[in-house]
Design a protein around this motif. Structure first.
Motif, PDB file in Angstrom:
ATOM      1  N   ASP A  20       1.236  -4.206  10.084  1.00 53.68           N
ATOM      2  CA  ASP A  20      -0.074  -4.471   9.489  1.00 53.68           C
ATOM      3  C   ASP A  20      -0.657  -5.774  10.042  1.00 53.68           C
ATOM      4  OD1 ASP A  20      -2.265  -4.670   7.714  1.00 53.68           O
ATOM      5  OD2 ASP A  20      -1.023  -5.513   6.112  1.00 53.68           O
ATOM      6  N   THR A  55      -2.684  -7.788   5.916  1.00 50.80           N
ATOM      7  CA  THR A  55      -3.968  -7.437   5.293  1.00 50.80           C
ATOM      8  C   THR A  55      -3.731  -6.710   3.953  1.00 50.80           C
ATOM      9  OG1 THR A  55      -4.358  -5.217   6.204  1.00 50.80           O
ATOM     10  CG2 THR A  55      -4.799  -7.083   7.670  1.00 50.80           C
ATOM     11  N   ASP A  56      -4.769  -6.057   3.464  1.00 50.72           N
ATOM     12  CA  ASP A  56      -4.703  -5.335   2.177  1.00 50.72           C
ATOM     13  C   ASP A  56      -3.570  -4.302   2.130  1.00 50.72           C
ATOM     14  OD1 ASP A  56      -6.167  -4.027   4.187  1.00 50.72           O
ATOM     15  OD2 ASP A  56      -7.242  -2.778   2.754  1.00 50.72           O
ATOM     16  N   ASP A  57      -3.217  -3.739   3.270  1.00 50.82           N
ATOM     17  CA  ASP A  57      -2.165  -2.716   3.295  1.00 50.82           C
ATOM     18  C   ASP A  57      -0.864  -3.269   2.698  1.00 50.82           C
ATOM     19  OD1 ASP A  57      -4.132  -2.465   5.432  1.00 50.82           O
ATOM     20  OD2 ASP A  57      -3.032  -0.684   6.051  1.00 50.82           O
ATOM     21  N   GLY A  92      -9.178  -8.060   3.844  1.00 52.59           N
ATOM     22  CA  GLY A  92      -9.667  -6.884   4.574  1.00 52.59           C
ATOM     23  C   GLY A  92      -9.765  -5.610   3.757  1.00 52.59           C
ATOM     24  N   ASP A 258      -4.535  -1.681  11.829  1.00 53.32           N
ATOM     25  CA  ASP A 258      -3.616  -2.294  10.860  1.00 53.32           C
ATOM     26  C   ASP A 258      -2.918  -1.221  10.026  1.00 53.32           C
ATOM     27  OD1 ASP A 258      -6.182  -1.859   9.788  1.00 53.32           O
ATOM     28  OD2 ASP A 258      -5.795  -3.196   8.106  1.00 53.32           O
ATOM     29  N   THR A 259      -3.676  -0.247   9.555  1.00 53.03           N
ATOM     30  CA  THR A 259      -3.075   0.795   8.720  1.00 53.03           C
ATOM     31  C   THR A 259      -2.194   1.741   9.546  1.00 53.03           C
ATOM     32  OG1 THR A 259      -4.836   0.638   7.094  1.00 53.03           O
ATOM     33  CG2 THR A 259      -3.590   2.696   7.136  1.00 53.03           C
TER      34      THR A 259
HETATM   35 MG   LIG Z   1      -5.903  -3.411   6.154  1.00 51.25          MG
END
Ligand SMILES: [Mg+2]
Length: 313
Positions: A20, A55-57, A92, A258-259
């Motif tokens: 990520d 990030t958000d992941d 993100g 990223d995902t």
């Molecule tokens: Mg992300």
């Protein structure tokens, strides 16, 4: 391969976070642009010489892992509370996710907000990107795994294709966590047996046929579950013995890098264990309050919870 189950738990969470964080540097860039910058995966990996931030992941994966470590199962209220507690908007998050989590934070009807923002439900990969801990905990029980993956999706993703994407990543993590010698045909037939829709079945069947890195791109690099979950799974299946190739090959596709790398990295790390992630990459993963050390410790807690529940069952 002498990889312990605990090392696989650590490999899964750290593999996700590193993928990520590295992928997050290149989100929304095109494959052409990335190919001009990096002639191969090695040059991409060597690019990492300073701290990489997830990030958000990873942030939402941490929330799910915390709930599972504390409760042994997905419970909606603690899950929403954990999404809120871990929420840093600058990590993100997509606009829809921000609205839903902020509704949770304000005690509003977050499901109504989700329905309004995503009529019919989101079929994005936001549930799949964070589901890996469910695959670790419920690796021994397919029925429970599918149910818990769905529960972990529902606060933000109610569309069947979004939920199914999460179920397939959870199933992939569960499968490799139990495997010492990777059998590609068996892996894909296991995943196909967990498919619910013709859409995912057709896409996974296409993923099963990918035998060259050059063929990965045709599976997609987008934010829809259908355009990224099969791609991440196929990348792992192409290079099961290399963490860096598995994440590098999807990052070089561009798009939702990223995902893609979070999902591929989680599967790869669960198979290879923490030792399979190059130490120099791991070393550069952020060491914030919930950075590398916290994630390693969370993986241990998750492992302990798994041991307790699998003994009591
Ligand atoms: Mg992300």
């Amino acid at each position: 391969m002498g990889v312990s189950l605990e090392q696989r738990f650590q490999g899964c969470l750290c593999g996700l976070a590193v993928g990520d964080a590295l992928g997050g540097r290149f989100e929304a860039q095109s494959a052409e642009h990335l190919r001009q910058r990096f002639s191969n995966v090695d040059s991409l990996i060597n690019y990492v010489t300073d701290e990489i931030w997830y990030t958000d992941d990873t942030q939402m994966t941490i929330a799910i892992a915390e709930v599972l470590a504390d409760h042994g199962e997905i419970l909606e209220e603690p899950l929403c509370a954990a999404f809120v507690a871990n929420y840093v908007p600058s990590r993100g998050y997509g606009r829809g996710a921000r609205m839903v989590i902020e509704a949770m934070e304000d005690g509003e009807d977050h499901r109504a907000v989700a329905r309004k923002h995503f009529p019919g439900g989101s079929y994005g990969n936001g549930a799949a990107m964070r589901v890996a801990p469910v695959g670790l905990i419920f690796q021994g029980n397919s029925e429970e795994l599918l149910k818990q993956a769905e529960f972990s999706s529902l606060p933000t993703h109610v569309h069947p294709l979004g939920i199914e994407g999460a179920q397939l990543i959870a199933a992939a993590v569960a499968y490799v966590t139990k495997t010492t010698s990777f059998d590609r045909a068996d892996f894909f037939s296991y995943l196909l047996s967990h498919c619910q829709s013709e859409d995912h079945r057709a896409k996974l069947a296409a993923a099963a046929k990918v035998e060259l890195v050059e063929q990965l791109a045709k599976l997609g690099n987008g934010i829809e579950a259908l355009e990224s979950v099969p791609t991440a799974i196929a990348s792992f299946a192409l290079t099961p013995d290399s963490y860096t190739e598995t994440i590098g090959n999807v990052i070089l596709l561009g798009g939702d890098t990223d995902t893609l790398a979070a999902m591929a990295g989680a599967i790869s790390g669960a198979y290879l264990g923490i030792e399979g992630i190059p130490a120099r990459l791991l070393k550069h993963l952020e060491e914030s309050a919930k950075g590398r050390s916290y994630i390693m410790d969370l993986a241990k807690r998750l492992f302990q919870r798994h041991q307790e529940t699998s003994v009591s069952r």
